[in-house]
Motif scaffolding. Structure first.
Motif, PDB file in Angstrom:
ATOM      1  N   VAL A  20      -2.737  -1.408  -3.394  1.00 44.99           N
ATOM      2  CA  VAL A  20      -1.172  -0.736  -3.370  1.00 44.99           C
ATOM      3  C   VAL A  20      -0.265  -1.418  -4.205  1.00 44.99           C
ATOM      4  CG1 VAL A  20       0.853  -0.298  -1.841  1.00 44.99           C
ATOM      5  CG2 VAL A  20      -1.539   0.305  -0.987  1.00 44.99           C
ATOM      6  N   HIS A  21       0.332  -0.885  -5.110  1.00 40.52           N
ATOM      7  CA  HIS A  21       1.328  -1.398  -6.162  1.00 40.52           C
ATOM      8  C   HIS A  21       2.950  -0.781  -5.472  1.00 40.52           C
ATOM      9  CE1 HIS A  21       3.918  -3.081  -9.152  1.00 40.52           C
ATOM     10  NE2 HIS A  21       4.407  -2.026  -9.275  1.00 40.52           N
ATOM     11  N   LEU A  22       3.679  -1.707  -4.763  1.00 44.52           N
ATOM     12  CA  LEU A  22       5.031  -1.186  -4.259  1.00 44.52           C
ATOM     13  C   LEU A  22       6.014  -1.502  -5.302  1.00 44.52           C
ATOM     14  CD1 LEU A  22       4.738  -2.646  -0.739  1.00 44.52           C
ATOM     15  CD2 LEU A  22       4.539  -0.249  -1.376  1.00 44.52           C
ATOM     16  N   THR A  23       7.234  -0.657  -5.552  1.00 47.90           N
ATOM     17  CA  THR A  23       8.093  -0.972  -6.473  1.00 47.90           C
ATOM     18  C   THR A  23       9.368  -1.296  -5.548  1.00 47.90           C
ATOM     19  OG1 THR A  23       8.869   1.646  -6.208  1.00 47.90           O
ATOM     20  CG2 THR A  23       7.077   1.052  -7.947  1.00 47.90           C
ATOM     21  N   LYS A  24      10.392  -1.881  -6.403  1.00 49.95           N
ATOM     22  CA  LYS A  24      11.620  -2.489  -5.814  1.00 49.95           C
ATOM     23  C   LYS A  24      12.456  -1.913  -6.751  1.00 49.95           C
ATOM     24  CE  LYS A  24      10.675  -6.873  -8.130  1.00 49.95           C
ATOM     25  NZ  LYS A  24      10.483  -8.352  -7.733  1.00 49.95           N
ATOM     26  N   ASP A  25      13.743  -2.192  -5.948  1.00 49.55           N
ATOM     27  CA  ASP A  25      15.023  -2.003  -6.750  1.00 49.55           C
ATOM     28  C   ASP A  25      15.217  -3.181  -7.687  1.00 49.55           C
ATOM     29  OD1 ASP A  25      15.565   0.328  -5.105  1.00 49.55           O
ATOM     30  OD2 ASP A  25      16.673  -1.008  -3.601  1.00 49.55           O
ATOM     31  N   PHE A  72      -0.569  -6.365  -6.753  1.00 47.19           N
ATOM     32  CA  PHE A  72      -1.193  -5.311  -5.849  1.00 47.19           C
ATOM     33  C   PHE A  72      -1.354  -6.183  -4.491  1.00 47.19           C
ATOM     34  CE2 PHE A  72      -2.317  -4.328 -10.246  1.00 47.19           C
ATOM     35  CZ  PHE A  72      -2.135  -2.811 -10.282  1.00 47.19           C
ATOM     36  N   SER A  73      -1.602  -5.187  -3.503  1.00 48.71           N
ATOM     37  CA  SER A  73      -1.844  -5.754  -2.270  1.00 48.71           C
ATOM     38  C   SER A  73      -3.033  -4.906  -1.421  1.00 48.71           C
ATOM     39  CB  SER A  73      -0.689  -5.476  -1.097  1.00 48.71           C
ATOM     40  OG  SER A  73      -1.393  -5.976   0.226  1.00 48.71           O
ATOM     41  N   GLU A  74      -4.035  -5.818  -0.946  1.00 45.34           N
ATOM     42  CA  GLU A  74      -5.209  -5.118  -0.398  1.00 45.34           C
ATOM     43  C   GLU A  74      -4.930  -4.743   1.042  1.00 45.34           C
ATOM     44  OE1 GLU A  74     -10.052  -6.276   0.148  1.00 45.34           O
ATOM     45  OE2 GLU A  74      -8.575  -7.627  -0.384  1.00 45.34           O
ATOM     46  N   PRO A 113      -8.343 -10.902  -7.146  1.00 46.26           N
ATOM     47  CA  PRO A 113      -7.580 -11.381  -6.114  1.00 46.26           C
ATOM     48  C   PRO A 113      -6.806 -12.701  -6.249  1.00 46.26           C
ATOM     49  CG  PRO A 113     -10.112 -10.824  -5.332  1.00 46.26           C
ATOM     50  CD  PRO A 113     -10.026 -10.661  -6.875  1.00 46.26           C
ATOM     51  N   VAL A 114      -6.052 -13.198  -5.462  1.00 44.71           N
ATOM     52  CA  VAL A 114      -5.320 -14.305  -5.821  1.00 44.71           C
ATOM     53  C   VAL A 114      -6.125 -15.464  -4.887  1.00 44.71           C
ATOM     54  CG1 VAL A 114      -3.098 -15.468  -4.977  1.00 44.71           C
ATOM     55  CG2 VAL A 114      -2.861 -13.168  -6.156  1.00 44.71           C
ATOM     56  N   TRP A 179      -1.683 -13.442   3.961  1.00 39.55           N
ATOM     57  CA  TRP A 179      -1.977 -12.235   4.726  1.00 39.55           C
ATOM     58  C   TRP A 179      -1.594 -11.004   3.816  1.00 39.55           C
ATOM     59  CZ3 TRP A 179       1.908  -8.531   5.229  1.00 39.55           C
ATOM     60  CH2 TRP A 179       3.245  -9.232   5.019  1.00 39.55           C
ATOM     61  N   GLU A 180      -0.853 -10.972   2.699  1.00 41.03           N
ATOM     62  CA  GLU A 180      -0.743  -9.821   2.068  1.00 41.03           C
ATOM     63  C   GLU A 180      -1.921  -9.555   1.084  1.00 41.03           C
ATOM     64  OE1 GLU A 180       2.459 -10.225  -0.674  1.00 41.03           O
ATOM     65  OE2 GLU A 180       4.161 -10.650   1.040  1.00 41.03           O
ATOM     66  N   ARG A 181      -2.963 -10.385   1.068  1.00 37.38           N
ATOM     67  CA  ARG A 181      -4.273 -10.247   0.238  1.00 37.38           C
ATOM     68  C   ARG A 181      -3.901  -9.566  -1.024  1.00 37.38           C
ATOM     69  NH1 ARG A 181      -8.045  -7.244   4.830  1.00 37.38           N
ATOM     70  NH2 ARG A 181      -8.416  -8.993   6.175  1.00 37.38           N
ATOM     71  N   GLU A 182      -2.897 -10.506  -1.953  1.00 35.97           N
ATOM     72  CA  GLU A 182      -2.436  -9.999  -3.201  1.00 35.97           C
ATOM     73  C   GLU A 182      -3.626 -10.162  -4.156  1.00 35.97           C
ATOM     74  OE1 GLU A 182       1.192 -10.792  -6.220  1.00 35.97           O
ATOM     75  OE2 GLU A 182       0.716 -12.089  -4.433  1.00 35.97           O
ATOM     76  N   TRP A 183      -3.738  -9.106  -5.173  1.00 37.20           N
ATOM     77  CA  TRP A 183      -4.170  -9.043  -6.357  1.00 37.20           C
ATOM     78  C   TRP A 183      -3.463  -8.751  -7.591  1.00 37.20           C
ATOM     79  CZ3 TRP A 183      -9.769  -6.915  -7.064  1.00 37.20           C
ATOM     80  CH2 TRP A 183     -10.533  -6.969  -5.716  1.00 37.20           C
ATOM     81  N   ARG A 184      -3.769  -9.460  -8.676  1.00 35.54           N
ATOM     82  CA  ARG A 184      -3.115  -9.255  -9.815  1.00 35.54           C
ATOM     83  C   ARG A 184      -3.786  -8.921 -11.072  1.00 35.54           C
ATOM     84  NH1 ARG A 184       0.094 -15.132  -8.672  1.00 35.54           N
ATOM     85  NH2 ARG A 184       1.445 -14.369  -6.850  1.00 35.54           N
TER      86      ARG A 184
END
Length: 245
Positions: A20-25, A72-74, A113-114, A179-184
């Motif tokens: 998942v890729h989340l957008t932000k302001d 991204f997050s897994e 993965p990070v 815990w976010e299980r981030e990927w880049r």
């Protein structure tokens, strides 16, 4: 007959087959605007540096060893709601807007993965040898007092540092987001087709208006819209095309 690892992993509820890729302001645009921009351009821009060498971004961001990445997050879809909460100590603030990709597509694009390195008090910090390697790379790339960015970009360690982050509780300041299980992904992340996107994330009360604002290709695709606050069963129903009525 022996089981295939793919068959086993599909039954692991703690693992996700999606990223998942989340957008932000941002300064001039809302997270919704940024989602629509990504949908139109089919590109997520790598605007921010991350990792253990992010402080050297200005030397590297126009090279193949850029420290600017797309994140991204897994996290399993039914737990995405946690990612958009206001969390104490978190530097980034995300909204309910975003995109969902399969992990397989992201891996083919070069996502990784990070690697989280523990910096808790009392540990032999693995980040220290990495930092020494970065310092050595800069020294070896310095000519007459000036760092040669092209030479620095050839240093292997700078291809690894965007995928390394610290975790732990040094000096009483908690840094714990493994815990976010981030990927880049190195640099901008582009997808060729709307078919490469599993779903778009958005608040339920904006689904109708957001669908109207999407371009024709997304409407023709009938892209599923999911609210991160929904439970898993409702998400499954929408992804499978079952009417909520």
């Amino acid at each position: 007959m022996a089981d295939r690892i793919e068959q086993l992993l599909h039954r692991r509820t703690d693992l996700s087959t999606f990223l998942v890729h989340l957008t932000k302001d941002t300064e001039n645009h809302t997270a919704r605007d940024n989602l629509l921009s990504i949908a139109e351009s089919r590109t997520i821009e790598a605007r921010s540096p991350f990792g253990l060498a992010k402080q050297h971004d200005q030397l590297l961001h126009r090279t193949r060893a850029t420290q600017r990445v797309v994140c991204f997050s897994e996290t399993p879809l039914e737990h995405t709601w946690m990612m958009v909460r206001d969390i104490h100590g978190r530097q980034e603030s995300f909204t309910k807007y975003g995109l969902v990709f399969t992990k397989a597509i992201c891996r083919r694009q070069g996502c990784n993965p990070v690697w989280y390195l523990d910096i808790s008090v009392g540990h032999d910090w693995l980040s220290n040898p990495v930092n020494r390697q970065v310092d050595r790379a800069i020294a070896e790339s310095t000519v007459e007092g000036t760092v040669d960015s092209r030479r620095l970009a050839l240093q292997d360690i700078l291809r690894l540092t965007p995928f390394m982050e610290k975790m732990g509780n040094p000096n009483g300041q908690r840094k714990e987001f493994s815990w976010e299980r981030e990927w880049r992904h190195f640099g901008d992340f582009s997808f060729k087709s709307v078919e490469n996107v599993v779903a778009l994330l958005a608040p339920e009360d904006d689904h109708s208006a957001l669908r109207d604002d999407l371009s024709y290709s997304w409407k023709r695709r009938g892209i599923p819209l999911i609210d991160p606050d929904w439970g898993l069963e409702r998400m499954i129903s929408v992804l499978s095309g079952v009417s909520a009525v």
